[in-house]
Every structure is written in structure tokens, then in C-alpha cells.
Design a protein around this motif. Structure first.
Motif, PDB file in Angstrom:
ATOM      1  N   ALA A   3     -13.280   5.675  22.092  1.00 58.35           N
ATOM      2  CA  ALA A   3     -14.164   5.110  21.078  1.00 58.35           C
ATOM      3  C   ALA A   3     -15.531   5.743  21.206  1.00 58.35           C
ATOM      4  N   THR A   5     -19.008   5.189  21.376  1.00 63.13           N
ATOM      5  CA  THR A   5     -19.948   4.085  21.557  1.00 63.13           C
ATOM      6  C   THR A   5     -21.373   4.506  21.281  1.00 63.13           C
ATOM      7  N   HIS A 139     -17.124  -1.187  24.245  1.00 65.32           N
ATOM      8  CA  HIS A 139     -16.718  -0.988  22.856  1.00 65.32           C
ATOM      9  C   HIS A 139     -17.667  -1.709  21.901  1.00 65.32           C
TER      10      HIS A 139
END
Length: 375
Positions: A3, A5, A139
Motif C-alpha cells: 500500500a 502510505t 495503512h
């Protein structure tokens, strides 16, 4: 896929007054004080507990006997296979579609550690541990805030199409809303993990909206807890149901022997046909207790019932909720503050459903408190 971030993620979320509030979810170090607050923080000696949703003060005798029998075998390492098989049989699943966890909370931590969502969505108001776990794992989280104006009901169109992780409770804590299983299943998409928290589903007679047996829904993970119905919060036992490949990834993130021998015995015993029948009987009996509490609350001026009435708790809105909560404490009752749930404010309180006599005494105290607040 990791992800990102560092990328800004801006979304419009509705607050409880239906105004627009733009939240930048780039910063994963947001103030999470509310996310880690739970009902047990409301308790103090001498208070009647209406703040925690554990439905028994202790496990039933037959379950205590099962747990006691494990004490002579604690020198051996835990073997999860019998409990896994019992849970799988209870839900019509294969054994490899079950992952036993140290309570539902561990399931959310595993999900946050293993998955790498680009767009993680948590539907609120709901149990806050899933979002806390995601944020602690780095996240960004996009919140979808449901509105009291329509009873905190979920519409599939409110979930962003780009969401690759969606977490929703059913029935939802604290709103007591039971979402249709078909609506939730329709949220599944290729490339998306759909997590449905069913920690309180066994409190619903017949479990009509459960997805626990829905092995055909792609990307579905169902979280279940055995601590609420069976009075086992201190034992920590829950489980995940889902795709074997995904569960295997989560299993590899668990420490060895993550679930203790007594907890495994509880999982096996509470999944037996006898236990399932007993839980169903308790759920049906609780319907009357909940209906009784609803009648009492509706008769008290200044108290607004919000949300649904399918869980073992109710959500109310009152004038000056902080004063009401403090007044109830002075009269011997602990209730759950609502302002730590995203989407709610200080005038919301969650009330656990208890036996009729306890509800009668609570309603008398609430009536006294409200009369003082409203004058």
C-alpha cells in the motif's frame, strides 16, 4: 502489492448532521484514542454492567467442566485440529476454510499485518479495532460513515469502487443494525477482500443474514467470536472463515501455538450441536428482553432510539449525553459512551440488553436522570 502510505487519500464522509467533512487519510498517526477505547473502561466496583456486550457473567457449568478437563494436559503443546474440524462442521465448511484465533481482535491484527490494501475502507459506526489495527500497521483508512437519518443502513453505492479491502460489522456494534446478507455479498469484487465481522451473529435467532457458510463469495472473510455468548472474554477465542489460500497467508503471520489448549477446548465444545442449540435458545430468549428494554426506553422523555434492534445492545441518543452517563454512574449503572465510535458524538450511548429486572431498575434511574437534564 504494498500500500502507498505516502500518497494523499482524500474522501468525503458524512458526519452525523449530514454535512460534508473532508478527511485526509495520508497521516496514519491520527488521534486514535477513541479507536482503542472499549466498554470495559466504563466499569468500576459496584456498578451494574450495561457497557460490555459479554452476555453471561460466567460460562455455563458444562463449559467450565470442559475447560477444567484441559488442566491436566497443559504440558503438551496445543493441537488445533479437533477444534478446527468442529468449527468447520458447525458452518458446513472444510477444515482448511477455518483459522482459529485468539479472539476476533487477533483476526483483525492478522488481516492488517498480511494484506497490503491500496484503499482500505471501514464502514462506521462499528467496532473500532479493525481500523485501529490497520492504522497501526501503517495503512491509510477511508471511512464510510452511515447516517442516523436512515437508521445507519448501508447502501452498496456508498462503498468506493476502488476499495480493495472493505470491513463491515453484521449485526453492527454499536448500532444493532443487521444488514441483509445479499447486500453484503454483493460488495464482493475481484481483487477485493470483504471482511464481515459477525461477532454478534449468534445472538440473532436463526442467524438469517450470516455469510459464515457462503464459501462461494470471492474474497470473503467472516470473523466470528465465541467470547460474547459464552462468557469467555478472558479466554480469547474466535475464528476466521474464508478462502484456504488467504487463510494460509494469515496463518503464517500467527505465532506458533497462537490459541491455547483451553481456548481450543472451548471452540470445540461451543461448536457442538448441543451448544449451537443452547445459543439459539438464548438468542430467542433475548428477543423478549430486548423488546422489554425497547418499551421502557420509548416511554422515557428525551430518549431517542436510533439504529436497529437486532443485536444484544441498543443505541440511544439523549440530550447532554455526558451528563446522562455521569448521572447513571452515580445511580449505579455503567453504560457505553458513544463518542469514541467514528460517526457518533457525546449524546449517543450504547446499552447492553440484560434481564427484565435489570432493565426495569435501569429505566427508573434513566428516567430520574433525564428529568433533571430536561428541566
Amino acid at each position: 502489492m504494498a500500500a502507498d502510505t505516502n500518497a494523499a487519500d482524500t474522501n468525503n464522509t458524512k458526519d452525523t448532521n449530514n454535512t460534508k467533512d473532508t478527511n485526509n487519510t495520508k497521516d496514519t498517526n491520527v488521534d486514535d484514542t477513541g479507536l482503542t477505547y472499549h466498554g470495559d473502561a466504563e466499569l468500576a466496583p459496584g456498578l451494574v454492567d450495561l457497557a460490555v456486550n459479554v452476555r453471561r457473567p460466567e460460562p455455563p457449568q458444562w463449559l467450565r467442566d470442559e475447560l477444567a478437563r484441559t488442566l491436566t494436559s497443559l504440558a503438551a503443546y496445543p493441537d488445533p485440529a479437533p477444534a478446527t474440524h468442529a468449527v468447520a462442521a458447525r458452518h458446513g465448511r472444510r477444515d482448511d476454510e477455518v483459522l482459529l484465533t485468539a479472539g476476533a481482535a487477533e483476526a483483525f491484527v492478522l488481516i492488517a499485518r498480511v494484506l497490503r490494501p491500496k484503499c482500505a475502507v471501514v464502514v462506521h459506526p462499528q467496532f473500532t479495532e479493525p481500523e485501529a489495527a490497520l492504522r497501526y500497521a501503517g495503512h491509510p483508512v477511508r471511512r464510510v460513515l452511515l447516517s442516523p437519518a436512515d437508521g445507519f443502513r448501508l447502501a452498496s453505492a456508498s462503498i468506493p469502487t476502488e476499495a480493495d479491502l472493505v470491513i463491515v460489522g453484521n449485526p453492527t456494534n454499536p448500532t444493532s443494525v443487521l444488514h441483509p446478507a445479499a447486500l453484503l455479498a454483493d460488495l464482493a469484487r475481484p481483487g477485493r477482500v470483504l471482511v464481515v465481522d459477525e461477532a454478534f451473529m449468534d445472538a440473532v435467532p436463526g442467524e438469517p443474514e450470516s455469510l459464515a457458510g457462503a464459501s462461494q463469495v470471492p474474497g470473503l472473510l467472516v470473523v466470528r467470536s465465541l467470547t460474547k455468548t459464552w462468557g469467555l472474554a478472558g479466554l480469547r477465542i474466535g475464528y476466521l472463515l474464508g478462502d484456504p489460500g488467504l487463510l494460509d497467508r494469515l496463518r503464517r503471520a500467527q505465532p506458533l501455538w497462537a490459541v491455547s489448549t483451553p481456548a481450543l477446548a472451548a471452540a470445540r465444545a461451543c461448536s457442538s450441536p448441543r451448544a449451537v442449540a443452547e445459543a439459539e435458545a438464548l438468542a430467542r430468549a433475548s428477543v423478549e428482553d430486548r423488546a422489554h428494554l425497547i418499551r421502557l426506553l420509548r416511554a422515557i422523555g428525551g430518549v431517542e432510539l436510533t439504529g436497529g434492534n437486532d443485536g444484544p445492545f441498543l443505541l440511544i441518543r439523549v440530550v447532554d449525553g455526558l451528563a446522562v452517563r455521569d448521572g447513571l454512574r452515580r445511580r449505579g449503572f455503567a453504560v457505553r459512551r458513544g463518542d469514541t465510535f467514528p460517526g457518533l458524538g457525546p449524546d449517543w450511548l450504547r446499552i447492553a440488553v440484560r434481564a427484565a429486572a435489570t432493565s426495569d431498575a435501569f429505566a427508573d434511574s434513566l428516567r430520574e436522570v433525564m428529568s433533571g437534564v430536561l428541566t
